[in-house]
Design a protein around this motif. Structure first.
Motif, PDB file in Angstrom:
ATOM      1  N   GLU A  34       0.824  -1.212   0.000  1.00  0.00           N
ATOM      2  CA  GLU A  34       0.000   0.000   0.000  1.00  0.00           C
ATOM      3  C   GLU A  34       0.862   1.268   0.000  1.00  0.00           C
ATOM      4  OE1 GLU A  34      -1.246  -0.368   4.761  1.00  0.00           O
ATOM      5  OE2 GLU A  34      -2.715   0.345   3.331  1.00  0.00           O
ATOM      6  N   GLY A  35       2.084   1.165   0.534  1.00  0.00           N
ATOM      7  CA  GLY A  35       2.974   2.329   0.556  1.00  0.00           C
ATOM      8  C   GLY A  35       3.364   2.798  -0.837  1.00  0.00           C
ATOM      9  N   ASN A  36       3.312   1.925  -1.835  1.00  0.00           N
ATOM     10  CA  ASN A  36       3.683   2.309  -3.202  1.00  0.00           C
ATOM     11  C   ASN A  36       2.547   2.996  -3.947  1.00  0.00           C
ATOM     12  OD1 ASN A  36       6.318   1.398  -3.153  1.00  0.00           O
ATOM     13  ND2 ASN A  36       5.737  -0.699  -3.710  1.00  0.00           N
ATOM     14  N   ILE A  37       1.337   2.882  -3.436  1.00  0.00           N
ATOM     15  CA  ILE A  37       0.203   3.473  -4.156  1.00  0.00           C
ATOM     16  C   ILE A  37      -0.565   4.451  -3.267  1.00  0.00           C
ATOM     17  CG2 ILE A  37      -0.103   1.611  -5.837  1.00  0.00           C
ATOM     18  CD1 ILE A  37      -2.189   0.383  -3.956  1.00  0.00           C
ATOM     19  N   ALA A  38       0.071   4.824  -2.146  1.00  0.00           N
ATOM     20  CA  ALA A  38      -0.605   5.697  -1.181  1.00  0.00           C
ATOM     21  C   ALA A  38      -0.977   7.036  -1.800  1.00  0.00           C
ATOM     22  CB  ALA A  38       0.279   5.899   0.043  1.00  0.00           C
ATOM     23  N   THR A  39      -0.077   7.597  -2.600  1.00  0.00           N
ATOM     24  CA  THR A  39      -0.349   8.915  -3.195  1.00  0.00           C
ATOM     25  C   THR A  39      -1.515   8.820  -4.175  1.00  0.00           C
ATOM     26  OG1 THR A  39       2.006   9.347  -3.007  1.00  0.00           O
ATOM     27  CG2 THR A  39       0.737  10.882  -4.342  1.00  0.00           C
ATOM     28  N   ILE A  40      -1.506   7.740  -4.964  1.00  0.00           N
ATOM     29  CA  ILE A  40      -2.612   7.532  -5.915  1.00  0.00           C
ATOM     30  C   ILE A  40      -3.946   7.398  -5.166  1.00  0.00           C
ATOM     31  CG2 ILE A  40      -3.586   5.917  -7.620  1.00  0.00           C
ATOM     32  CD1 ILE A  40      -0.623   5.167  -8.310  1.00  0.00           C
ATOM     33  N   MET A  41      -3.933   6.593  -4.113  1.00  0.00           N
ATOM     34  CA  MET A  41      -5.170   6.415  -3.344  1.00  0.00           C
ATOM     35  C   MET A  41      -5.617   7.732  -2.733  1.00  0.00           C
ATOM     36  SD  MET A  41      -4.853   2.667  -1.551  1.00  0.00           S
ATOM     37  CE  MET A  41      -3.444   3.058  -0.525  1.00  0.00           C
ATOM     38  N   SER A 100      -7.853   0.836   2.056  1.00  0.00           N
ATOM     39  CA  SER A 100      -6.852  -0.085   1.508  1.00  0.00           C
ATOM     40  C   SER A 100      -6.568  -1.187   2.519  1.00  0.00           C
ATOM     41  CB  SER A 100      -5.581   0.668   1.142  1.00  0.00           C
ATOM     42  OG  SER A 100      -4.919   1.112   2.292  1.00  0.00           O
ATOM     43  N   TYR A 101      -6.480  -2.400   2.017  1.00  0.00           N
ATOM     44  CA  TYR A 101      -6.366  -3.578   2.872  1.00  0.00           C
ATOM     45  C   TYR A 101      -5.228  -4.453   2.367  1.00  0.00           C
ATOM     46  CZ  TYR A 101     -10.839  -1.628   3.946  1.00  0.00           C
ATOM     47  OH  TYR A 101     -11.815  -0.737   4.284  1.00  0.00           O
ATOM     48  N   PRO A 102      -4.033  -4.256   2.951  1.00  0.00           N
ATOM     49  CA  PRO A 102      -2.884  -5.048   2.511  1.00  0.00           C
ATOM     50  C   PRO A 102      -3.083  -6.520   2.868  1.00  0.00           C
ATOM     51  CG  PRO A 102      -2.310  -3.665   4.419  1.00  0.00           C
ATOM     52  CD  PRO A 102      -3.710  -3.336   4.055  1.00  0.00           C
ATOM     53  N   TRP A 103      -2.591  -7.411   2.017  1.00  0.00           N
ATOM     54  CA  TRP A 103      -2.696  -8.843   2.315  1.00  0.00           C
ATOM     55  C   TRP A 103      -1.385  -9.535   1.960  1.00  0.00           C
ATOM     56  CZ3 TRP A 103      -1.805 -11.671  -2.041  1.00  0.00           C
ATOM     57  CH2 TRP A 103      -2.127 -11.094  -3.275  1.00  0.00           C
ATOM     58  N   PHE A 104      -1.145 -10.647   2.614  1.00  0.00           N
ATOM     59  CA  PHE A 104       0.093 -11.405   2.461  1.00  0.00           C
ATOM     60  C   PHE A 104      -0.263 -12.872   2.353  1.00  0.00           C
ATOM     61  CE2 PHE A 104       0.548  -7.783   5.246  1.00  0.00           C
ATOM     62  CZ  PHE A 104       1.636  -7.112   4.718  1.00  0.00           C
TER      63      PHE A 104
END
Lengths: 247, 247
Positions: free
Chosen positions: A182-189, A202-206
């Motif tokens: 999510e840190g790579n698309i935070a600005t877009i979001m 946003s919901y990161p998953w692993f």
């Protein structure tokens, strides 16, 4: 504007951690599906002054208040008394509630004693809420809907009266799966989320060997939300990551 | 008097029902065990004015406030900003938080971009809360403890700083198992529960061919609570039902 709601969970046993609340999550989902916006949920103690002040505050600030807990044959019958007091009305033994309880206990060997009869005590002017599980009714007073705390009973009560609530526009919710943190698309979001009428979660998953972020766009305008989802997907592509709208 | 606490869950995803809160129940249990009395829990939206007013109100009314959610590398960095605003302080890029994040991302191929660097933005004068899971720290400002919403991170954060909280007397909790419905012992529970310093909760249970009620007595005075449990057991016996104190 969609109608608004608040949940008031009344229960020392939730605050002590002995019982885990399940009603907030269940009601939240139901209300969202009906287009009713849940503004706030509170968990408070079984204390008369506390109940009165929260009921008053929430009743004035939202369209619908839903309470959970504090009604039943136990010692803590202060919920009914407190909600009546919040609206300055008396509590009476309700004849229809009595009829239902008498019927419920008739063919059992359970003693329909004074403690159980107290479950028929309802604020004057309230509308009964059916209880298909254990007969003892909840009630509606002004915009406050008073239900039992046991999840199966609360759910059957809510499903019984929810058709009388005025729903709103059911929000459109679109998930864009992005193959990056999510840190790579935070600005877009952030950019998409700042558009009027669009909210972004946003919901990161692993999972082993893989990770990604589910980006959920929500809005009342279906077309606008769909366009925003497409725009977000394109921006994520441009940033060099895979992304796809989930079917 | 035991110290008091309130929980503030900040999260649109809880209010929409998409995510089910697990932090209230977990914190409630921890606090009770430490002798800290949880007075109230609230779930609120990710909206700056809303966060500010609830943080102010709760911070003034209890000894400890614990917040969950709203910090991390996503677009909604308004939690930190709002909590700083509630106490009229600025937000700065905290050098120690930066050091931790740089170290965390050094040996990865994740881009430590501006969105991720924002996780080092902390209100001036706040104390950092360690995050053993994903490095990005929480913080303590006055009596407000700001933690991540992901349960595993929140739990590791809380366990890391909880030794600095002033606990109180851990309540004594005694369960009296009664072989009858709660409606048959409601008056007895009411009498015992009206004694000063004793609170009584009742939890009816059912299994095939059997039912009963677990009556839980809680009090800060261990001896008094023990005596009240014995008295309750004797009164239930006298009413004609089996009852036993659970070991």
């Amino acid at each position: 504007m969609n109608p608004t709601a608040a949940i008031l969970v009344i229960g020392d046993e939730i605050l002590s951690g002995r019982t885990k609340d399940k009603n907030i999550g269940w009601l939240a989902e139901k209300l969202t599906d009906m287009g009713i916006q849940l503004i706030e949920a509170r968990v408070i103690a079984d204390v008369e002054d506390v109940i009165i002040s929260h009921v008053k505050a929430l009743s004035e600030s939202v369209d619908y208040v839903f309470t959970s807990g504090g009604i039943g044959p136990t010692h803590d019958d202060i919920t009914t008394k407190s909600i009546a007091a919040a609206f300055d009305v008396a509590v009476e033994r309700n004849p229809e509630a009595m009829r239902r309880l008498v019927e419920h206990y008739r063919d059992t060997d359970i003693d329909f004693n004074e403690a159980r009869q107290k479950m028929a005590d309802i604020p004057v002017g309230a509308t009964l809420i059916d209880n298909p599980v254990s007969a003892a009714p909840g009630f509606i007073l002004h915009n406050v809907h008073v239900m039992a705390g046991v999840p199966s009973i609360l759910q059957s009560m809510f499903d019984g009266f929810s058709h009388i609530l005025s729903g709103g526009v059911r929000p459109t919710r679109i998930t864009v799966q992005c193959a990056t943190g999510e840190g790579n698309i935070a600005t877009i979001m952030g950019d998409i989320g700042s558009e009027e009428g669009i909210s972004v979660g946003s919901y990161p998953w692993f999972k082993p060997g893989q990770f990604g972020t589910a980006v959920v766009l929500t809005g009342l305008d279906a077309q606008k939300t769909g366009e925003a989802a497409k725009r977000l997907m394109q921006l994520v592509h441009k940033a060099g990551f895979e992304a796809a709208i989930e079917a």
